[in-house]
Motif scaffolding. Structure first.
Motif, short mmCIF file in Angstrom:
data_model
loop_
_atom_site.label_atom_id
_atom_site.label_comp_id
_atom_site.label_asym_id
_atom_site.label_seq_id
_atom_site.Cartn_x
_atom_site.Cartn_y
_atom_site.Cartn_z
N ASP A 43 23.79 21.61 36.92
CA ASP A 43 23.22 22.19 35.70
C ASP A 43 21.69 22.29 35.78
N SER A 44 21.14 23.25 35.06
CA SER A 44 19.69 23.48 35.08
C SER A 44 18.90 22.35 34.40
N LEU A 45 19.57 21.51 33.62
CA LEU A 45 18.88 20.41 32.93
C LEU A 45 19.04 19.07 33.64
N ASN A 46 19.75 19.05 34.77
CA ASN A 46 19.94 17.79 35.50
C ASN A 46 18.60 17.22 35.95
N THR A 47 18.54 15.89 35.99
CA THR A 47 17.32 15.22 36.44
C THR A 47 17.54 14.40 37.71
N VAL A 68 18.64 20.76 40.89
CA VAL A 68 18.82 21.63 39.73
C VAL A 68 19.25 23.03 40.17
N ASP A 99 23.98 13.80 34.00
CA ASP A 99 23.92 15.07 34.73
C ASP A 99 25.27 15.79 34.63
#
Length: 109
Positions: A43-47, A68, A99
Motif C-alpha cells: 500500500d502507498s501508506l505503508n511505513t 511503498v 501495513d
C-alpha cells in the motif's frame, strides 16, 4: 487477427491483508484457491518493509522486499495441478504493524 492468441484471463482480488504484528507471517487468504499468478502490492501508506514467503516467513527469510507501492509477482510453473499456486500457502509480513498488502490473482479453476 485477434482470435489466434491466448484466451483472456480474469484478474480477481482478495480482501487487503493488514499486518497485525510486525514480523508475524499472515496468510493472504484462508481459502484454497488455485492460481496461475499472484500479484502482491504494498500500500502507498505503508511505513515498513514487506516480505513474501510461506508459513515460516519472517522479516529475515522472506522473498522480495516490498517498499511503498512495490509489487511482487509469483507465477505457477505450469503444466500440472501440482504446480499451481495455492493462495492459502502464501504469506506476507512487514517490519511495521498496520501495513497493508493488496492481492490480485489469475484463477486457474
Amino acid at each position: 487477427h485477434w482470435g489466434s492468441g491466448p484466451m483472456a484471463q480474469k484478474l480477481f482480488t482478495l480482501a487487503p491483508v493488514t499486518i497485525a504484528s510486525g514480523g508475524t507471517a499472515q496468510a493472504i487468504t484462508s481459502s484454497t484457491i488455485y492460481a496461475a499468478a499472484v500479484i502482491i502490492e504494498a500500500d502507498s501508506l505503508n511505513t515498513g518493509v514487506g516480505y513474501v514467503g510461506d508459513s515460516s516467513l519472517t522479516t529475515t527469510n522472506g522473498s522480495g522486499q516490498l517498499g511503498v507501492k512495490d509489487v511482487y509477482r509469483l507465477e505457477a510453473t505450469g503444466g500440472s495441478i501440482t504446480q499451481d499456486l495455492v493462495l492459502a500457502d502464501i504469506f506476507v509480513t512487514s517490519t511495521q504493524a498496520g501495513d497493508v498488502f493488496r492481492i490480485s490473482y489469475i484463477k486457474v479453476r
